[in-house]
Design a protein around this motif. Structure first.
Motif, mmCIF file in Angstrom:
data_model
loop_
_atom_site.group_PDB
_atom_site.id
_atom_site.type_symbol
_atom_site.label_atom_id
_atom_site.label_comp_id
_atom_site.label_asym_id
_atom_site.label_seq_id
_atom_site.Cartn_x
_atom_site.Cartn_y
_atom_site.Cartn_z
ATOM 1 N N ALA A 72 0.848 -1.193 0.000
ATOM 2 C CA ALA A 72 0.000 0.000 0.000
ATOM 3 C C ALA A 72 0.879 1.237 0.000
ATOM 4 C CB ALA A 72 -0.907 0.012 1.231
ATOM 5 N N GLY A 73 0.313 2.310 -0.482
ATOM 6 C CA GLY A 73 0.958 3.608 -0.351
ATOM 7 C C GLY A 73 0.813 4.065 1.094
ATOM 8 N N CYS A 74 0.971 5.340 1.312
ATOM 9 C CA CYS A 74 0.930 5.869 2.673
ATOM 10 C C CYS A 74 -0.408 5.591 3.332
ATOM 11 C CB CYS A 74 1.207 7.370 2.669
ATOM 12 S SG CYS A 74 1.370 8.021 4.342
ATOM 13 N N LEU A 75 -0.349 5.022 4.516
ATOM 14 C CA LEU A 75 -1.544 4.754 5.306
ATOM 15 C C LEU A 75 -1.710 5.778 6.431
ATOM 16 C CD1 LEU A 75 -1.305 0.852 5.525
ATOM 17 C CD2 LEU A 75 -2.793 2.212 4.049
ATOM 18 N N GLU A 76 -0.842 6.802 6.450
ATOM 19 C CA GLU A 76 -0.908 7.902 7.417
ATOM 20 C C GLU A 76 -0.740 7.462 8.867
ATOM 21 O OE1 GLU A 76 -0.851 11.150 6.760
ATOM 22 O OE2 GLU A 76 -0.961 10.836 4.594
ATOM 23 N N ARG A 77 0.023 6.410 9.091
ATOM 24 C CA ARG A 77 0.303 5.956 10.468
ATOM 25 C C ARG A 77 1.805 5.810 10.682
ATOM 26 N NH1 ARG A 77 -4.674 3.694 12.667
ATOM 27 N NH2 ARG A 77 -3.713 4.064 14.662
ATOM 28 N N CYS A 78 2.595 6.452 9.840
ATOM 29 C CA CYS A 78 4.048 6.256 9.841
ATOM 30 C C CYS A 78 4.700 6.545 11.190
ATOM 31 C CB CYS A 78 4.697 7.106 8.751
ATOM 32 S SG CYS A 78 4.179 6.646 7.086
ATOM 33 N N GLU A 79 4.208 7.545 11.900
ATOM 34 C CA GLU A 79 4.803 7.871 13.195
ATOM 35 C C GLU A 79 4.611 6.749 14.209
ATOM 36 O OE1 GLU A 79 3.079 9.998 11.351
ATOM 37 O OE2 GLU A 79 4.551 11.576 10.985
ATOM 38 N N GLN A 80 3.671 5.875 13.946
ATOM 39 C CA GLN A 80 3.410 4.743 14.832
ATOM 40 C C GLN A 80 3.930 3.445 14.236
ATOM 41 O OE1 GLN A 80 -0.768 5.717 14.653
ATOM 42 N NE2 GLN A 80 -0.781 6.001 16.871
ATOM 43 N N GLY A 81 4.588 3.536 13.119
ATOM 44 C CA GLY A 81 4.936 2.368 12.341
ATOM 45 C C GLY A 81 6.357 1.927 12.454
ATOM 46 N N PRO A 82 6.723 1.061 11.536
ATOM 47 C CA PRO A 82 6.023 0.744 10.299
ATOM 48 C C PRO A 82 4.638 0.165 10.589
ATOM 49 C CG PRO A 82 7.709 -0.897 10.709
ATOM 50 C CD PRO A 82 7.880 0.167 11.745
ATOM 51 N N ALA A 83 3.748 0.342 9.626
ATOM 52 C CA ALA A 83 2.348 0.010 9.868
ATOM 53 C C ALA A 83 1.800 -0.969 8.843
ATOM 54 C CB ALA A 83 1.509 1.284 9.847
ATOM 55 N N LEU A 84 0.859 -1.780 9.316
ATOM 56 C CA LEU A 84 0.058 -2.631 8.448
ATOM 57 C C LEU A 84 -1.342 -2.657 9.019
ATOM 58 C CD1 LEU A 84 -0.664 -5.743 9.653
ATOM 59 C CD2 LEU A 84 1.793 -5.950 9.418
ATOM 60 N N VAL A 85 -2.300 -2.968 8.174
ATOM 61 C CA VAL A 85 -3.689 -3.072 8.616
ATOM 62 C C VAL A 85 -4.294 -4.336 8.023
ATOM 63 C CG1 VAL A 85 -4.536 -1.606 6.727
ATOM 64 C CG2 VAL A 85 -5.920 -1.868 8.801
ATOM 65 N N ILE A 86 -5.098 -5.004 8.820
ATOM 66 C CA ILE A 86 -5.762 -6.235 8.389
ATOM 67 C C ILE A 86 -7.265 -5.990 8.326
ATOM 68 C CG2 ILE A 86 -6.221 -8.667 8.896
ATOM 69 C CD1 ILE A 86 -3.569 -8.747 10.409
ATOM 70 N N TYR A 87 -7.816 -6.249 7.144
ATOM 71 C CA TYR A 87 -9.260 -6.157 6.933
ATOM 72 C C TYR A 87 -9.816 -7.547 6.707
ATOM 73 C CZ TYR A 87 -8.796 -1.130 6.462
ATOM 74 O OH TYR A 87 -8.551 0.193 6.705
ATOM 75 N N PRO A 88 -11.066 -7.816 7.029
ATOM 76 C CA PRO A 88 -12.117 -6.842 7.250
ATOM 77 C C PRO A 88 -12.183 -6.292 8.670
ATOM 78 C CG PRO A 88 -13.081 -9.025 7.280
ATOM 79 C CD PRO A 88 -11.610 -9.182 6.965
#
Length: 120
Positions: A72-88
């Motif tokens: 993914a491109g920027c998820l806007e959580r970089c300051e807390q990252g590195p970041a990933l998100v799991i859906y659903p």
């Protein structure tokens, strides 16, 4: 000739109540310009995403109806990252190394529980 309902011919899979993937994982791989804020790319996000993709395939979890590991491109959580998100589920994680990625896969994706210590 077999009669076919027009609705069956044009059924849109996106309109289904069931998600296409059981788990869809997005890794932020954003690379910011030098001097800008922190970014996930500088924290090894590409290698982590590739590791997760290999591991999910090794476990036989990849494919339609199962698990998809995406960039993914920027998820806007970089300051807390590195970041990933799991859906659903919409659960956000950070990680440090491949052991953290393995724990997210083992506990969340396989076990169905949130890894609280890595949750953003």
């Amino acid at each position: 000739m077999i009669p076919v309902c027009i609705g069956q011919l044009f059924q849109n899979p996106a309109m289904s109540d069931k998600p296409f993937y059981e788990h869809h994982v997005f890794f932020c791989l954003n690379q910011r310009e030098p001097g800008e804020r922190v970014c996930c790319a500088n924290a090894g996000a590409q290698a982590a995403q590739e590791h997760a993709k290999r591991r999910v395939k090794q476990l036989g979890l990849a494919g339609e109806g199962k698990v998809r590991i995406n960039k993914a491109g920027c998820l806007e959580r970089c300051e807390q990252g590195p970041a990933l998100v799991i859906y659903p589920e919409g659960v956000w994680y950070t990680y440090v190394d491949n052991e953290d990625i393995d724990e997210i896969i083992d506990v969340h994706i396989v076990g169905g529980k949130i890894v609280e210590r890595l949750k953003i």
